[in-house]
Design an enzyme around this catalytic site. Structure first.
Site, PDB file in Angstrom:
ATOM      1  N   ASP A 126      19.721  22.640 -32.155  1.00  0.00           N
ATOM      2  CA  ASP A 126      21.038  22.874 -32.730  1.00  0.00           C
ATOM      3  C   ASP A 126      20.969  22.382 -34.179  1.00  0.00           C
ATOM      4  O   ASP A 126      20.339  21.360 -34.455  1.00  0.00           O
ATOM      5  CB  ASP A 126      22.093  22.086 -31.952  1.00  0.00           C
ATOM      6  CG  ASP A 126      23.445  22.145 -32.628  1.00  0.00           C
ATOM      7  OD1 ASP A 126      23.943  23.251 -32.869  1.00  0.00           O
ATOM      8  OD2 ASP A 126      23.984  21.066 -32.947  1.00  0.00           O
ATOM      9  N   CYS A 129       2.913   2.122   3.053  1.00  0.00           N
ATOM     10  CA  CYS A 129       4.178   1.377   3.221  1.00  0.00           C
ATOM     11  C   CYS A 129       5.330   2.247   2.738  1.00  0.00           C
ATOM     12  O   CYS A 129       6.394   2.322   3.361  1.00  0.00           O
ATOM     13  CB  CYS A 129       4.161   0.079   2.422  1.00  0.00           C
ATOM     14  SG  CYS A 129       2.947  -1.139   2.959  1.00  0.00           S
ATOM     15  N   ASP A 164      26.836  20.720 -27.082  1.00  0.00           N
ATOM     16  CA  ASP A 164      25.646  21.439 -26.625  1.00  0.00           C
ATOM     17  C   ASP A 164      25.338  21.186 -25.149  1.00  0.00           C
ATOM     18  O   ASP A 164      24.264  21.562 -24.680  1.00  0.00           O
ATOM     19  CB  ASP A 164      24.436  21.017 -27.467  1.00  0.00           C
ATOM     20  CG  ASP A 164      24.651  21.308 -28.943  1.00  0.00           C
ATOM     21  OD1 ASP A 164      25.157  22.380 -29.267  1.00  0.00           O
ATOM     22  OD2 ASP A 164      24.324  20.439 -29.761  1.00  0.00           O
ATOM     23  N   CYS A 214       0.841  -1.192   0.000  1.00  0.00           N
ATOM     24  CA  CYS A 214       0.000   0.000   0.000  1.00  0.00           C
ATOM     25  C   CYS A 214       0.877   1.242   0.000  1.00  0.00           C
ATOM     26  O   CYS A 214       2.077   1.178   0.263  1.00  0.00           O
ATOM     27  CB  CYS A 214      -0.948   0.014   1.198  1.00  0.00           C
ATOM     28  SG  CYS A 214      -0.134   0.311   2.779  1.00  0.00           S
TER      29      CYS A 214
END
Length: 755
Positions: free
Chosen positions: A446, A19, A650, A16
């Site tokens: 680019d 938890c 880049d 769950c």
């Protein structure tokens, strides 16, 4: 050497959302832990810790002390696992064993609930008709209730033992989880009913109604829901499993001059591997013998085969289509391209999207708030109703309120979304990038290597009418073959296959071109300035063609033999075939495309015009790209800017953008600057990545809407809000079924987008 370690580990035993909250809170409090994040959907823990202050054993023991949880850090022999694949494999075995245990328990509780089904049906039918009267003992509530007590007790405490154990363990560390609600609800129902049955004098009530069947069916539906949820959740990890299954298990290795079939884990870097037609390539390496085509679709998502020859890199798990190959191994195990992809996808699936934070905050306080609402409900109905009604509604509130659906809403969709991306060659590094890509307003490209191929090609080769075409091509090939200019390679590739002559003299004229002697004739190849300098007359037609090509961003070179123009060449970095379509699709999505390039304004404008890009930044140095990205972002705070580049030159711009999209054109996908990596460098995947993000986010919002809506509507009804007006009460049994199905429905909705 840094002591800070960051790693990802599977967790077994979570069932769950609370938890997740419990584990995060406990581990975060440990000295030396810098960061911890638990993903309930993928059942993974991401942790960053200082190994000089704390070790994995301590972390693992802390998690185990919280409940039936196990952190997969080593194998059965205690050997620490470094490979994500090994961790995944052991976790899978343990989860399968846990599933078998859950299934057996479900059968036990299910069979035990059968008598209650018949009893409920019999009572229902007898109340509606006199044709099937209940036996005389029906009127003896003590006997009937005692039988129910005897049936319910083992089902509740044996069938639900893991639930109660988890609730008790959480209580020991002063915490609550979903099992706390189930245990409180079922034991309250059992305890109240037991007192009515065995000690009726303790409670002076006219009613003899008991809720034993509620305890039984609640446990049954909780277990059924967990089983169905586990089955459904396992399918969200299909992408990882399919990637793991791609890898070859064996390889043919040349050892001592012989071909030997070996398990893959025995192949080492430097080994020469033989791959026959139709076989998977088992390792990353370089072809040292053979010419073939490879099917790389399983890695890149591109269906067209790729030609490979000596010196080319190959990727493990791709398929050799046509020829016998010898490959020198360069990477094995966790260093291979496929392993990097698997690791990246796993790490992405273990992260949390920002949209999950709201659900986490709600889940973190949900259980104590529900207990408070249940207590208030009990108090109200004790005062304004009856004790049985108060018990009934309080139990129903405890059972219907489930944070599991909230906990599953985001991670299951993230798992499916990142898996879908991986199948298409789109590697999304984390859930935050996946969510943010949905909001992109501007994409900065680019030019070189992104919008264009990044490699000059001859686009035009025009020969004058009176020249010998074959001879001219051979002369140009011979002269360009002596040059080291970047454009010369493009010419040599274009003219490959023509005859080459001996070059008797060669002179490189910097900035102008080439001067050479071939077959005792003077050869000039270069710019108009070179022709003017050497008094070579260029016809009007050739000059006009040159101007036209320049406007198309082609570099123009004239060819002269003995002071007479013989040919004209136009060379350019060709635009990728998919670039224009990508820009058009982005435009249709109301996303602005921008181009950044170091080219001059004329070349940049020509390419932008062809691609229908309105905003262009030309003559930009690599170091200035990040500044321009920042300026675009600052124009409007609402802009979400993505930068698309090669991940090397880049890198600063990719890091500056809100989303960095790196073109992964090599065999190494660990491009740190990019949030998203496009395997194979196909630019059309920019659009696909955005579509994956939009689809995933739409699914997350649907999941959260239904999860919040379920609890918003369900809790008031369970508390009896409709009872004073319509006489409607929600049964604890129906509440447990609804709770189980809410989690399953969220997972199923996420699976709906799986491709």
């Amino acid at each position: 050497m840094s002591n800070i370690v960051k790693d990802t580990f599977p967790i077994v035993g979570m069932h769950c959302a609370s938890c997740k909250t419990l584990i995060e809170r406990a581990v975060r409090s440990l000295e030396g832990v810098k960061l911890v994040s638990v993903n309930y959907g993928s059942e993974l823990l991401v942790i960053e810790y200082d190994k000089s202050l704390i070790d994995l054993q301590t972390i693992s023991k802390t998690i185990s002390s919280l409940g039936n949880y196990e952190l997969i850090t080593d194998d059965s022999g205690g050997t620490l696992l470094a490979s994500p694949t090994a961790k995944k494999s052991i976790a899978k075995e343990k989860k399968e064993a846990e599933l078998v245990k859950l299934k057996n328990n479900l059968w036990f509780v299910g069979l035990g609930s059968v008598p209650f089904i018949f009893l409920m049906l019999w009572m229902l039918v007898s109340s509606l008709t006199e044709l099937v009267p209940m036996p005389e003992m029906y009127f003896n509530h003590t006997i009937l209730n005692t039988l129910q007590f005897l049936l319910t007790t083992p089902i509740l405490f044996l069938g639900g033992r893991e639930i109660h154990k988890s609730a008790l363990t959480a209580l020991k560390v002063r915490a609550f989880n979903m099992d706390t609600l189930i245990t409180l609800g079922t034991i309250t129902a059992w305890g109240y009913s037991t007192v009515i049955t065995l000690f009726p004098s303790l409670i002076d009530l006219n009613s003899t109604e008991v809720y034993f069947e509620a305890s039984v069916f609640i446990i049954f539906f909780i277990l059924l829901g967990r089983y169905l949820e586990a089955q459904a959740k396992s399918k969200t990890g299909d992408a990882i499993r399919s990637l793991l299954e791609l890898q070859a298990k064996e390889a043919i290795v040349i050892r001592d001059g012989k071909e030997v079939l070996l398990p893959l884990d025995q192949v080492v870097v430097g080994d020469v591997v033989v791959v026959k037609p139709g076989m998977k390539i088992p390792v990353d390496g370089v072809i040292i013998e053979g010419l073939t085509t490879l099917d790389e679709s399983m890695i890149t998502g591109e269906s067209l085969p790729v030609e490979k020859s000596i010196g080319n890199n190959v990727i493990g798990a791709t398929i050799n289509k046509t020829s016998y190959l010898k490959i020198k191994t360069t990477k094995v195990g966790a260093d291979t391209f496929l392993s990097q992809i698997i690791k990246m996808v796993e790490e992405a699936q273990a992260t949390e999207a920002p949209i999950q934070k709201l659900a986490d905050r709600v889940s973190g306080v949900f259980v104590p708030v529900v207990i408070l609402i249940s207590a208030v409900t009990f108090g109200i109905w004790v005062v304004f109703g009856t004790l049985p009604l108060a018990v009934y509604t309080a139990i129903t509130v405890l059972i219907i309120a489930c944070p599991c659906a909230l906990g599953l809403a985001t991670p299951t969709a993230i798992m499916v979304g990142t898996g879908n991306g991986a199948k298409k060659g789109i590697l999304i590094k984390d859930a935050q990038a996946l969510e943010l890509a949905n909001k992109i307003t501007h994409v900065i490209f680019d030019k070189t290597g992104t919008l264009t191929k990044g490699k000059p090609e001859v686009q035009t080769f025009e020969i004058t009418k009176d020249a010998d075409t074959k001879y001219i091509k051979s002369v140009v090939l011979s002269v360009e073959g002596k040059s080291h200019h970047p454009l010369a390679e493009a010419v040599v590739n274009y003219l490959a296959g023509n005859k080459a002559y001996v070059v008797e003299a060669f002179e490189d004229l910097s900035g102008l071109g080439i001067k050479a002697i071939v077959n005792k004739k003077e050869v000039l190849i270069g710019t108009k300035k070179l022709m003017d300098k050497e008094d070579v007359e260029i016809s009007g037609d050739m000059q006009d063609l040159g101007e036209t090509l320049r406007r198309k961003a082609q570099t123009v070179s004239f060819v002269s033999l003995d002071k007479k123009i013989s040919a004209l060449m136009g060379i350019s970095d060709a635009i990728k075939t998919e670039s224009k379509d990508t820009v058009l699709k982005l435009k249709a999505m109301n996303i602005v495309s921008i181009m950044i390039t170091g080219d001059n304004n004329t070349t940049a404008s020509a390419i932008a015009q062809e691609l229908d890009i309105q905003e262009v930044y030309s003559e930009v140095l690599p170091k200035d790209k990040a500044r321009i990205v920042k300026e675009i972002k600052e124009k409007n705070p609402d802009f979400v800017v993505a930068m698309v580049g090669d991940g090397i030159n880049d890198a600063p711009a990719l890091a500056t953008a809100d989303i960095g999209i790196a073109m992964g054109t090599g065999t190494d996908v660990a491009i740190e600057a990019g949030d998203i990596v496009l395997v194979g460098g196909a630019i059309n995947k920019v659009v696909e990545a955005i579509i994956v993000s939009k689809t995933t986010l739409r699914t997350i919002k649907q999941n959260l809407f239904w999860a919040f809506g379920y609890n918003t509507l369900g809790i008031p009804v369970a508390a009896g809000a409709l009872y004073p007006f319509f006489g409607i009460l929600l049964s604890p049994i129906i509440a447990s079924l609804a709770m189980a199905l809410s989690s399953v429905s969220v997972v199923s909705n996420s699976l709906r987008i799986k491709e």
